[in-house]
Design a protein around this motif. Structure first.
Motif, PDB file in Angstrom:
ATOM      1  N   LYS A   1     -22.163 -13.267  -6.138  1.00  0.00           N
ATOM      2  CA  LYS A   1     -21.815 -13.490  -4.739  1.00  0.00           C
ATOM      3  C   LYS A   1     -21.741 -12.173  -3.951  1.00  0.00           C
ATOM      4  O   LYS A   1     -21.874 -12.184  -2.743  1.00  0.00           O
ATOM      5  N   VAL A   2     -21.470 -11.097  -4.669  1.00  0.00           N
ATOM      6  CA  VAL A   2     -21.257  -9.835  -3.969  1.00  0.00           C
ATOM      7  C   VAL A   2     -22.565  -9.336  -3.364  1.00  0.00           C
ATOM      8  O   VAL A   2     -23.566  -9.206  -4.059  1.00  0.00           O
ATOM      9  N   ARG A   3     -22.556  -9.105  -2.090  1.00  0.00           N
ATOM     10  CA  ARG A   3     -23.772  -8.631  -1.443  1.00  0.00           C
ATOM     11  C   ARG A   3     -23.711  -7.135  -1.140  1.00  0.00           C
ATOM     12  O   ARG A   3     -24.715  -6.490  -0.939  1.00  0.00           O
ATOM     13  N   GLY A   4     -22.479  -6.631  -1.050  1.00  0.00           N
ATOM     14  CA  GLY A   4     -22.355  -5.212  -0.734  1.00  0.00           C
ATOM     15  C   GLY A   4     -21.294  -4.545  -1.569  1.00  0.00           C
ATOM     16  O   GLY A   4     -20.399  -5.203  -2.103  1.00  0.00           O
ATOM     17  N   ILE A   5     -21.427  -3.250  -1.696  1.00  0.00           N
ATOM     18  CA  ILE A   5     -20.427  -2.470  -2.422  1.00  0.00           C
ATOM     19  C   ILE A   5     -19.958  -1.353  -1.511  1.00  0.00           C
ATOM     20  O   ILE A   5     -20.774  -0.658  -0.895  1.00  0.00           O
ATOM     21  N   VAL A   6     -18.652  -1.218  -1.438  1.00  0.00           N
ATOM     22  CA  VAL A   6     -18.109  -0.192  -0.571  1.00  0.00           C
ATOM     23  C   VAL A   6     -17.606   0.975  -1.420  1.00  0.00           C
ATOM     24  O   VAL A   6     -17.027   0.768  -2.487  1.00  0.00           O
ATOM     25  N   HIS A   7     -17.906   2.175  -0.961  1.00  0.00           N
ATOM     26  CA  HIS A   7     -17.482   3.386  -1.667  1.00  0.00           C
ATOM     27  C   HIS A   7     -16.471   4.117  -0.796  1.00  0.00           C
ATOM     28  O   HIS A   7     -16.715   4.329   0.390  1.00  0.00           O
ATOM     29  N   ILE A   8     -15.375   4.488  -1.386  1.00  0.00           N
ATOM     30  CA  ILE A   8     -14.324   5.146  -0.612  1.00  0.00           C
ATOM     31  C   ILE A   8     -13.987   6.494  -1.253  1.00  0.00           C
ATOM     32  O   ILE A   8     -13.686   6.565  -2.439  1.00  0.00           O
ATOM     33  N   ASN A   9     -14.091   7.527  -0.465  1.00  0.00           N
ATOM     34  CA  ASN A   9     -13.655   8.861  -0.897  1.00  0.00           C
ATOM     35  C   ASN A   9     -12.269   9.065  -0.288  1.00  0.00           C
ATOM     36  O   ASN A   9     -12.124   9.508   0.852  1.00  0.00           O
ATOM     37  N   LYS A  10     -11.274   8.674  -1.050  1.00  0.00           N
ATOM     38  CA  LYS A  10      -9.910   8.554  -0.516  1.00  0.00           C
ATOM     39  C   LYS A  10      -9.406   9.836   0.137  1.00  0.00           C
ATOM     40  O   LYS A  10      -8.751   9.803   1.171  1.00  0.00           O
ATOM     41  N   ASN A  11      -9.691  10.947  -0.506  1.00  0.00           N
ATOM     42  CA  ASN A  11      -9.066  12.186  -0.026  1.00  0.00           C
ATOM     43  C   ASN A  11      -9.682  12.725   1.256  1.00  0.00           C
ATOM     44  O   ASN A  11      -9.106  13.591   1.893  1.00  0.00           O
ATOM     45  N   ARG A  12     -10.827  12.207   1.633  1.00  0.00           N
ATOM     46  CA  ARG A  12     -11.390  12.631   2.914  1.00  0.00           C
ATOM     47  C   ARG A  12     -10.782  11.857   4.086  1.00  0.00           C
ATOM     48  O   ARG A  12     -10.901  12.250   5.233  1.00  0.00           O
ATOM     49  N   CYS A  13     -10.185  10.722   3.793  1.00  0.00           N
ATOM     50  CA  CYS A  13      -9.740   9.811   4.843  1.00  0.00           C
ATOM     51  C   CYS A  13      -8.613  10.427   5.674  1.00  0.00           C
ATOM     52  O   CYS A  13      -7.707  11.074   5.156  1.00  0.00           O
TER      53      CYS A  13
ATOM     54  N   ILE B   1     -16.331  20.197   4.213  1.00  0.00           N
ATOM     55  CA  ILE B   1     -15.544  19.006   4.545  1.00  0.00           C
ATOM     56  C   ILE B   1     -14.235  19.076   3.750  1.00  0.00           C
ATOM     57  O   ILE B   1     -14.278  19.428   2.572  1.00  0.00           O
ATOM     58  N   PRO B   2     -13.069  18.747   4.304  1.00  0.00           N
ATOM     59  CA  PRO B   2     -12.842  18.122   5.600  1.00  0.00           C
ATOM     60  C   PRO B   2     -13.111  19.057   6.775  1.00  0.00           C
ATOM     61  O   PRO B   2     -12.874  20.252   6.698  1.00  0.00           O
ATOM     62  N   HIS B   3     -13.578  18.438   7.841  1.00  0.00           N
ATOM     63  CA  HIS B   3     -13.901  19.191   9.042  1.00  0.00           C
ATOM     64  C   HIS B   3     -12.656  19.403   9.903  1.00  0.00           C
ATOM     65  O   HIS B   3     -11.567  18.931   9.559  1.00  0.00           O
ATOM     66  N   VAL B   4     -12.826  20.068  11.041  1.00  0.00           N
ATOM     67  CA  VAL B   4     -11.674  20.415  11.882  1.00  0.00           C
ATOM     68  C   VAL B   4     -11.230  19.274  12.801  1.00  0.00           C
ATOM     69  O   VAL B   4     -10.192  19.375  13.436  1.00  0.00           O
ATOM     70  N   TRP B   5     -12.026  18.213  12.901  1.00  0.00           N
ATOM     71  CA  TRP B   5     -11.740  17.206  13.917  1.00  0.00           C
ATOM     72  C   TRP B   5     -10.522  16.363  13.558  1.00  0.00           C
ATOM     73  O   TRP B   5     -10.301  16.012  12.395  1.00  0.00           O
ATOM     74  N   CYS B   6      -9.767  15.988  14.574  1.00  0.00           N
ATOM     75  CA  CYS B   6      -8.503  15.277  14.403  1.00  0.00           C
ATOM     76  C   CYS B   6      -8.735  13.851  13.877  1.00  0.00           C
ATOM     77  O   CYS B   6      -9.808  13.280  14.070  1.00  0.00           O
ATOM     78  N   PRO B   7      -7.701  13.255  13.305  1.00  0.00           N
ATOM     79  CA  PRO B   7      -7.789  11.833  12.947  1.00  0.00           C
ATOM     80  C   PRO B   7      -8.059  10.995  14.188  1.00  0.00           C
ATOM     81  O   PRO B   7      -7.393  11.163  15.207  1.00  0.00           O
TER      82      PRO B   7
ATOM     83  N   ASN C   1      -3.036   9.735   0.379  1.00  0.00           N
ATOM     84  CA  ASN C   1      -4.042  10.640  -0.193  1.00  0.00           C
ATOM     85  C   ASN C   1      -3.553  12.079  -0.098  1.00  0.00           C
ATOM     86  O   ASN C   1      -2.429  12.336   0.369  1.00  0.00           O
ATOM     87  N   ALA C   2      -4.406  13.010  -0.507  1.00  0.00           N
ATOM     88  CA  ALA C   2      -3.985  14.410  -0.567  1.00  0.00           C
ATOM     89  C   ALA C   2      -3.640  14.970   0.814  1.00  0.00           C
ATOM     90  O   ALA C   2      -2.883  15.928   0.933  1.00  0.00           O
ATOM     91  N   GLN C   3      -4.193  14.360   1.866  1.00  0.00           N
ATOM     92  CA  GLN C   3      -3.894  14.843   3.220  1.00  0.00           C
ATOM     93  C   GLN C   3      -2.696  14.120   3.838  1.00  0.00           C
ATOM     94  O   GLN C   3      -2.313  14.403   4.976  1.00  0.00           O
ATOM     95  N   GLY C   4      -2.162  13.131   3.099  1.00  0.00           N
ATOM     96  CA  GLY C   4      -0.990  12.422   3.595  1.00  0.00           C
ATOM     97  C   GLY C   4      -1.297  11.168   4.389  1.00  0.00           C
ATOM     98  O   GLY C   4      -0.445  10.667   5.110  1.00  0.00           O
ATOM     99  N   TYR C   5      -2.519  10.694   4.286  1.00  0.00           N
ATOM    100  CA  TYR C   5      -2.882   9.479   5.008  1.00  0.00           C
ATOM    101  C   TYR C   5      -3.007   8.307   4.037  1.00  0.00           C
ATOM    102  O   TYR C   5      -3.189   8.509   2.839  1.00  0.00           O
TER     103      TYR C   5
END
Lengths: 96, 390, 293
Positions: free
Chosen positions: A13-25, C23-29, A47-51
């Motif tokens: 059933k799965v048509r797509g796969i999502v990839h998440i790079n958590k620490n960039r978020c 990356i990460p870049h300088v742009w704000c959330p 994450n490492a940035q606190g988000y």
């Protein structure tokens, strides 16, 4: 870093796969808000940035449209369609 | 390497300084000029606009001097040799670009045909009041090279040299003319291409994965590539590391600015050039450059006729300053006389170098006219007779 | 049972086009500039251009930092001077596709004169202007694009002077392609960028983009996501609209679309034609080996 999330037993059933790079978020929420089938949600973890990075709430629903990848200002998420995934390697090679 | 014959107008010509400067640029291989009209410099680019279509290249008249100077950077990073030409007010506008060129190590030539200032001042009349601006005009610490021709012949010769210095050291190089030299018409001998030495751009031979755009060799000068060569370079006016990537670290800043300073400072002896006349036995040495050096030479001859041992030192390269030679002379010279068409610019350098070992007298000029040789003569004699009186 | 599989070979499509080590870049959330970079990367892919011949030139400001992140020959110039730099580069090597990627303040305030003259000359440049209505990098000052009434640090009682209507400005000055979209319209932005890359002439794309840290916050407009919802709700697609009629008011409707797509000879074509006509065989041409030595 990149994590592939899927539900193996429902693979047909799965048509797509999502990839998440958590620490960039940076937690802007664009991907969650504008996901057409609404399969993403904020996770509770930091994450490492606190988000709070997004997570896949509904593993079945992703269509692989990659709108999340288009929206994400931090290059932290993207999605691929299953059929594209099998050809993916070659396609990526071309892009590089 | 030899000059490309297509740009060299070999022969004996009767040209003004502005025209000769243009021929120098073409002989040096310059194929791109961007400019904005401003008296008394415009004739340089007028000639370039006329000549370059037959040589193969481009002149573009931009909307202002901010644009015409910055267009050089784009042209240079695309692979061309490029120059722009201006005068006082335009020179002030170009200071933004000068800092960028110094920071990004963009080899280019800026010609300033100096006129009276401040502000709009005397558009059609001479001055030498931009000499400090050439050295210090943009913000921050950096080094440049500046040359001062005193004849149409030198306008040709030194413009070729300016391009060569620019390529050798990857700095903006100034040709600091003045209205008199720019509009003076004299015989100009343009040699054959094989007699004109050209420094080619220092393109790298390193493969993509080994090349860092701002890693310098032993002489402190990095090798270049062109946009489109496939190296994927990044160039920024921000403080940057060897990769060209911005950095806010004080240590990166120190390493970068050290190198920008030292690549000129450590080669000062190779860059400095001056001409001496009757200096060996001189009691009084006149230090003068550009058009003023011609007047000063006349005054020195008049002094000699009166039995006063005067001499002339003419800096041809003004920046870096010929301080080693002046320091030597200071040990045995009774006085220095410095005429210049400003209220005291290069004289400050002379005073700094002489450091109190001999009197240094400025003969200022407000601009609008050259000195009278008698004024310089009077100063020479006053110092000579002061010694006699002791 | 949910499971985690090893990362596949295929990576985020944008990564082929960005310097990932930065990356990460300088742009704000919640800033939309990164979103436009996604669109740019897809457009590069779709355009099938030789990436070695694509150059990005930026000025100063938040959007000016795009040059530092794209994995192309990229030049971060001084404030306002991206277009003059791009002019020199394009004229010396016409084989390059020269993209000017900068902000509204950079391109239309300090660089406004260059903008109109490059459009007038029809230089073959692709100008991408990320318009966030404010000076972001310097902390939220009024811009030539700030809608009347908006609070900025230098208009603490509200902005009162008329902003530029950028598509109208670009068209009036002579641009051959003019479009406006927002960071919400990722597909349309990508399509517009692709069209520009394939088109010859001075092309201008305005992309409205959130500045949550300064514009949205000072004006109590919520975060980046709220701005995106505003774009979604208030945008009206009107292709071919009269650019004179599409000025933007504070939180008012936004007319988006492709407004201009015309053909006009570019600067080098006109120059070559004129010089060939007057000089004939004496004209040595202006491009390639002649210039680059």
């Amino acid at each position: 870093m990149t994590k592939l999330t899927g539900t193996a037993e429902k693979a047909k059933k799965v048509r797509g796969i999502v990839h998440i790079n958590k620490n960039r978020c940076k937690g802007c929420g664009f991907c969650i808000e504008f996901c057409p089938p609404s399969v993403l949600e904020f996770s509770d973890e930091f994450n490492a940035q606190g988000y709070h990075p997004p997570r896949l709430a509904d593993g079945d629903g992703c269509t692989g449209c990659d709108l999340c990848g288009m929206y994400c200002p931090d290059f932290a998420i993207y999605a691929v369609m299953i059929k594209n995934r099998q050809q993916g390697s070659a396609a990526h090679h071309d892009a590089v | 390497m030899e000059a490309d014959p297509v740009g060299v107008l070999t022969g004996i010509h009767f040209l003004d300084g502005d025209q000769a400067c243009c021929e120098g640029a073409l002989a040096a291989g310059c194929r791109f000029a961007a400019g904005y009209p401003i008296t008394p410099s415009t004739e340089v680019v007028e000639r370039f606009a006329q000549r370059v279509p037959q040589v193969g290249g481009i002149f573009v008249q931009m909307e202002d001097e901010l644009a015409s100077s910055m267009a050089l950077a784009g042209a240079v990073w695309a692979g061309a040799k490029a120059f722009t030409v201006t005068s006082g007010p335009g020179f002030s506008l170009m200071m933004e670009y000068v800092g960028y060129a110094a920071m990004t190590e963009t080899p280019c030539v800026i010609v300033n045909v100096q006129r009276g200032g401040p502000s709009t001042g005397l558009p059609t009349l001479p001055a030498q009041a931009d000499m400090m601006q050439a050295r210090w005009g943009s913000h921050g610490d950096y080094q440049i090279i500046a040359l001062s021709p005193n004849s149409p012949q030198e306008c040709f010769d030194l413009t070729v040299d300016a391009f060569n210095f620019a390529e050798q050291y990857r700095v903006p190089v100034f040709v600091m003319m003045d209205e008199c030299v720019g509009h003076m018409t004299e015989k100009v001998v343009i040699p054959s291409p094989s007699e004109i030495e050209i420094v080619p751009r220092r393109f790298t031979r390193l493969p993509h994965d080994k090349y860092l755009p701002f890693r310098a060799g032993v002489d402190g000068v990095p090798e270049m590539v062109r946009a489109g060569d496939g190296y994927g370079i990044h160039v920024t006016g921000l403080t940057h590391d060897e990769r060209g990537y911005p950095s806010t670290s004080a240590e990166t800043q120190r390493q970068l600015v050290d190198r920008l300073m030292n690549k000129i400072r450590q080669h000062t002896d190779e860059i400095v050039r001056y001409e001496e006349n009757a200096v060996e036995d001189a009691d009084v040495v006149v230090i003068a450059y550009g058009i003023t050096a011609r007047v000063a030479m006349h005054a020195v001859q008049m002094a000699r006729e009166r039995g006063v041992a005067a001499g002339l030192l003419r800096p041809i390269v003004v920046w870096p300053f010929p301080e080693k030679r002046i320091r030597e002379l200071a040990a045995r010279t009774r006085a220095f006389v410095v005429p210049e068409i400003n209220y005291g610019q290069i004289v400050n350098e002379v005073e700094r170098v002489v450091a109190g070992r001999a009197p240094v007298q400025l003969i200022p000029g407000a601009g609008g006219a050259v000195h009278h040789p008698e004024d310089i003569l009077e100063a020479i004699i006053s110092h000579a007779s002061a010694e006699v009186a002791k | 049972m949910s499971l985690t599989v090893e990362a596949p070979v295929q990576a985020n499509p944008v990564e082929a086009f960005v310097r990932t080590e930065r990356i990460p870049h300088v742009w704000c959330p919640g800033c939309g500039i990164g979103t436009t970079v996604n669109c740019f990367s897809r457009a590069l892919q779709q355009s099938k251009l030789d990436l070695e011949k694509v150059v990005v030139v930026s000025g100063i400001g938040c959007t000016g930092r795009v040059a530092g992140y794209v994995k192309l020959d990229s030049f971060h110039t001084t404030h306002g001077r991206a277009i003059p730099f791009a002019t020199g580069m394009k004229l010396v090597n016409p084989e390059l596709t020269v993209i000017v990627y900068s902000g509204d303040g950079d391109l239309t305030a300090i660089g406004g004169n260059h903008f109109i003259h490059a459009a007038r000359r029809n230089l073959d440049l692709k100008v991408i202007c990320v318009n966030n209505f404010i000076y972001g990098m310097t902390g939220g000052q009024v811009a030539p694009t700030t809608p009347v009434g908006a609070i900025c640090t230098t208009t603490p009682y509200g902005s009162f002077d008329e902003p530029f209507n950028l598509p109208f400005l670009a068209e009036s000055a002579g641009a051959t392609y003019v479009a406006r979209w927002t960071a919400f319209h990722v597909r349309q932005v990508t399509h517009a960028m692709t069209e520009m890359m394939r088109k010859k002439g001075f092309c201008f794309l305005e992309i409205l983009s959130p500045c949550p840290t300064l514009y949205q916050r000072r004006n109590r407009l919520g975060d980046g996501l709220e701005a995106m919802k505003y774009y979604k709700d208030q945008s009206v697609v009107r292709h071919g609209a009269n650019t004179k009629e599409i000025a933007i008011s504070f939180q008012g409707p936004i007319v988006v679309g492709k407004f201009i797509d015309i053909e006009r000879p570019v600067f080098l074509e006109r120059m070559n034609k004129q010089l060939t006509r007057t000089l004939d065989a004496e004209y040595a041409g202006c491009v390639g080996e002649n210039v680059c030595g």
